[in-house]
Scaffold this motif. Structure first.
Motif, mmCIF file in Angstrom:
data_model
loop_
_atom_site.group_PDB
_atom_site.id
_atom_site.type_symbol
_atom_site.label_atom_id
_atom_site.label_comp_id
_atom_site.label_asym_id
_atom_site.label_seq_id
_atom_site.Cartn_x
_atom_site.Cartn_y
_atom_site.Cartn_z
ATOM 1 N N PHE B 387 0.838 -1.200 0.000
ATOM 2 C CA PHE B 387 0.000 0.000 0.000
ATOM 3 C C PHE B 387 0.876 1.255 0.000
ATOM 4 O O PHE B 387 0.570 2.234 -0.676
ATOM 5 C CB PHE B 387 -0.952 0.001 1.202
ATOM 6 N N LEU B 389 3.818 1.678 -1.328
ATOM 7 C CA LEU B 389 4.324 1.930 -2.682
ATOM 8 C C LEU B 389 3.196 2.396 -3.607
ATOM 9 O O LEU B 389 3.374 3.308 -4.408
ATOM 10 C CB LEU B 389 4.976 0.674 -3.254
ATOM 11 N N GLN B 390 2.030 1.768 -3.479
ATOM 12 C CA GLN B 390 0.905 2.160 -4.340
ATOM 13 C C GLN B 390 0.481 3.601 -4.068
ATOM 14 O O GLN B 390 0.128 4.333 -4.982
ATOM 15 C CB GLN B 390 -0.284 1.222 -4.129
ATOM 16 N N SER B 391 0.534 3.976 -2.781
ATOM 17 C CA SER B 391 0.129 5.339 -2.438
ATOM 18 C C SER B 391 1.128 6.352 -2.980
ATOM 19 O O SER B 391 0.904 7.552 -2.917
ATOM 20 C CB SER B 391 -0.010 5.494 -0.929
ATOM 21 N N ARG B 392 2.258 5.843 -3.495
ATOM 22 C CA ARG B 392 3.241 6.730 -4.123
ATOM 23 C C ARG B 392 3.225 6.525 -5.634
ATOM 24 O O ARG B 392 4.260 6.598 -6.305
ATOM 25 C CB ARG B 392 4.636 6.453 -3.558
ATOM 26 N N ILE B 394 2.959 3.980 -7.567
ATOM 27 C CA ILE B 394 3.557 2.798 -8.198
ATOM 28 C C ILE B 394 2.485 1.717 -8.326
ATOM 29 O O ILE B 394 1.829 1.365 -7.342
ATOM 30 C CB ILE B 394 4.767 2.312 -7.375
#
Lengths: 249, 444
Positions: B387, B389-392, B394
């Motif tokens: 999460f 990484l996804q919130s950044r 990606i």
């Protein structure tokens, strides 16, 4: 920019938010304050799309579109940024590699060319100066072994690199001493502009001395029980949350 | 026996038992061979009924008829160049079990890497490695060690001179070039007192078809010597490899072994290290990456024979598709081994729905004043990290690939820089891509 209408939301199976209405226009900084367990973190998690949190009623519109339909990475590419209360440590992945991947994912989405290693180095060095971050933190694994202050600086560094339209700061002041707080606030303030908005979530008024909000909202038991100007924060500091809870009961 | 002959392993064993004498070999070799033959008498390939083979089946190997390459020594055969071998100073190879060196072997300060067969027939001055050969390996416990010894007729001898400080890695490639061929490469290594060196052993196969390599290394780390071994196992998908490594560490000797298992159909690693001198330190680190229905089995033994020794062990598995991993880490602390400090850990990442890992620590502690810890985990990727990484921005496929690479990276980090981190990372990335292709989609 952000319109929250009658938002009810669960953390897991537990209802936490019980009807929130909040509108943030471009250029504005809003603060959400409230005691522990009032739903502050649930609000930020719902906005960022963290798994395990669900909207049961109401809507969240971001730039006119239904935010709840977007994956977390799509929200980030559309300009939403959550500064984590507890940034995650990721061993084996260098901060530099991560941040470059992140910046380039956003650039690709905006139709801009990706930055190569040299271009990214120049950009990151400039932004690191702004948050007073030692250079070696870029080559270390993401947040691994970082002090509390270093983790929060790393969050603000990411924010500066990604230049989000809407920044959500979840208890960014927790665990910071006064010097670190000043540096972090300076970084955040440098992003303030007429076309960006911010939502600052905090337990204490202290942070709001440095990031001065346009509006302050008090959250209690999943509802906004009071809204006002920046002076509301000072009043809360003086009288405590009990005062609001009694007044709204 | 000619190289064209193909037999099952059992038939090879029967045939070997009839060998009385192979050429004019040195007495020590004849002795080792006859011991091996005696050990193997009446034996066949281990089956899963044996505790140490409980999770690994050799049925596929038993079904194939193998040729043993026992042709004449090939002079001037070319050493394959790989991204890792290009980082090396001194290099040689065992091609189908035969020692091959560069046409012009440069005089190398502090180390000698020569052929076992030349050494034993006296063509070169006797090497100190003859003190090692047959002295450290355990014929009785390990079938493939006995098989290797019974069929042995060439290998590599590496001798690091006392106090030599060799910064450049030494490279030994172990190549199986012929289909349906059994090879028995052998290494005898003596790290002289106070020396410091790094040896990369890279396993390769060329072409299609099954191969079986029974590789045995014997190592003595003399007092105060420091040795880094990096085993890079990246055979093609039809290859079988049994790699049995035996090391004896003398006083304040230090050995670090990195075993990177990136390829092969079935790989069985046996690592046995004996901490025989006080203050000795061994560090075993492994990364194994499985895809398709590959099988990777690690059996390690760390034997604390004396007091004040340290052992560290970290094996990390990444298993995709329906691949299978086995880790059995045995640690023995003998009654005299007070003040032993031992840590073992085996975290695994299961990516494939049908992937499997069997992990088993075996602690045998007979001393009371010791510090021993062990732990193993079996898991999937951390959802919090995903999460984050996804919130950044990606995407989930890239985020999973980044986290998987991060998981593997911990093992690479301790490999000496001179071995070539970018080269290793690119080999690992290739293996990870294969292991994650199905689990994560097409990748980033």
């Amino acid at each position: 920019m952000l319109e929250i209408k009658n938002l009810h939301a669960n953390a897991g199976d537990e209802p936490i938010l019980r009807g929130i209405d909040l509108e943030i226009a471009a250029g504005e900084v809003h603060a959400v304050m409230g005691p522990n367990g009032s739903g502050k973190s649930t609000l930020s998690n719902i906005l960022a799309g963290r798994p395990g949190y669900s909207v049961t009623h109401g809507e969240v519109l971001y730039a006119g579109q239904d935010l709840t339909q977007l994956e977390p990475e799509e929200r980030a590419r559309e300009g939403i940024f959550l500064a984590f209360q507890y940034p995650v440590e990721i061993p084996g992945v260098s901060n530099n590699y991560f941040l470059k991947a992140s910046v380039n994912a956003v650039r690709a989405h905006r139709g801009e060319p990706e930055l190569d290693a040299m271009e990214f180095l120049a950009l990151s060095q400039e932004k690191m100066k702004a948050v007073d971050m030692p250079a070696d933190l870029m080559n270390r694994s993401i947040n691994e072994g970082f002090s509390g202050g270093e983790k929060k600086r790393n969050e603000v560094l990411q924010m500066l690199l990604l230049e989000p339209q809407l920044s959500i700061l979840d208890e960014t002041d927790s665990g910071l001493d006064i010097d670190a707080l000043r540096v972090v606030a300076q970084g955040v303030n440098s992003l303030r502009s007429p076309d960006r908005a911010m939502l600052v979530i905090t337990h204490y008024q202290r942070l709001l001395d440095y990031i001065v909000p346009d509006r302050v909202h008090v959250l209690s038991a999943g509802r906004i029980v009071r809204s006002g100007g920046k002076d509301l924060a000072l009043e809360l500091e003086e009288k405590g949350y009990g005062w609001i809870e009694e007044a709204s009961a | 026996m000619t190289s064209a002959e193909k037999r099952s392993i059992s038939a090879w064993l029967e045939a070997s038992a009839r060998i009385v004498d192979v050429g004019d070999e040195a007495p020590f070799l004849r002795e080792a061979r006859s011991q091996a033959l005696a050990t193997l008498s009446g034996q066949s390939l281990p089956t899963r009924r044996l505790e140490s083979w409980k999770y690994t089946s050799l049925n596929e190997i038993a079904k194939i008829e193998w040729a043993a390459p026992r042709g004449p020594l090939q002079k001037n055969q070319e050493l394959p160049a790989t991204p890792l071998s290009r980082q090396a100073g001194l290099r040689a190879g065992l091609i189908d079990g035969r020692f091959v060196t560069e046409p012009e072997t440069p005089k190398y300060q502090g180390a000698r890497l020569v052929s076992l067969s030349e050494t034993r027939t006296g063509e070169l001055a006797p090497s100190g490695c003859l003190d090692v050969l047959g002295q450290v390996a355990d014929l009785k416990r390990h079938f493939f060690t006995a098989l290797n010894t019974a069929l042995l007729d060439d290998g590599a001898c590496l001798e690091i001179e006392p106090n030599a400080q060799i910064a450049e890695p030494i490279h030994l490639s172990i190549v199986d070039s012929k289909s349906q061929t059994l090879s028995c490469p052998r290494l005898a290594l003596k790290a002289g007192a106070g020396s410091r060196a790094t040896l990369v052993i890279e396993h390769l196969t060329f072409g299609d078809g099954p191969r079986l390599a029974a590789f045995v290394s014997e190592i003595i780390v003399e007092p105060q010597a420091e040795l880094d071994l990096i085993l890079v196992q990246r055979e093609e998908s039809e290859s079988f490899l049994a790699s049995n490594l035996y090391a004896r560490l003398e006083q304040h000797g230090r050995l670090r072994v990195h075993t990177l298992t990136l390829g092969g159909r079935l790989v069985r690693n046996e690592v046995v290290s004996e901490l025989a001198g006080q203050g000795a330190e061994v560090d075993l680190r492994g990364l194994f990456i499985g895809s398709e229905d590959r099988h990777i089995d690690h059996q390690t033994t760390i034997d604390h024979a004396v007091s004040h020794c340290t052992s560290r062990e970290l094996y990390k598995g990444v298993l995709g598709d329906s691949s299978r991993g086995v880790f059995c880490g045995r640690i023995i602390v003998r009654p005299d081994a007070q003040k032993t400090d031992s840590q073992q850990s085996n975290p695994n990442l299961l990516l494939g729905e049908k992937a499997e890992i069997d992990t088993q620590p075996q602690l045998e502690i007979y001393a009371d004043d010791v510090r021993c810890s062990h732990g193993s985990t079996i898991g999937r990727l951390d959802p919090e990290a995903l999460f984050y990484l996804q919130s950044r921005a990606i995407g989930p496929e890239s985020a999973r690939a980044i986290l998987t690479r991060g998981f593997a990276q911990e093992i690479v980090e301790t490999v000496p820089k001179a071995v070539g981190h970018p080269q290793l990372e690119s080999l690992i990335a290739g293996a990870l891509e294969a292991a994650t292709a199905q689990a994560f989609g097409e990748g980033p």
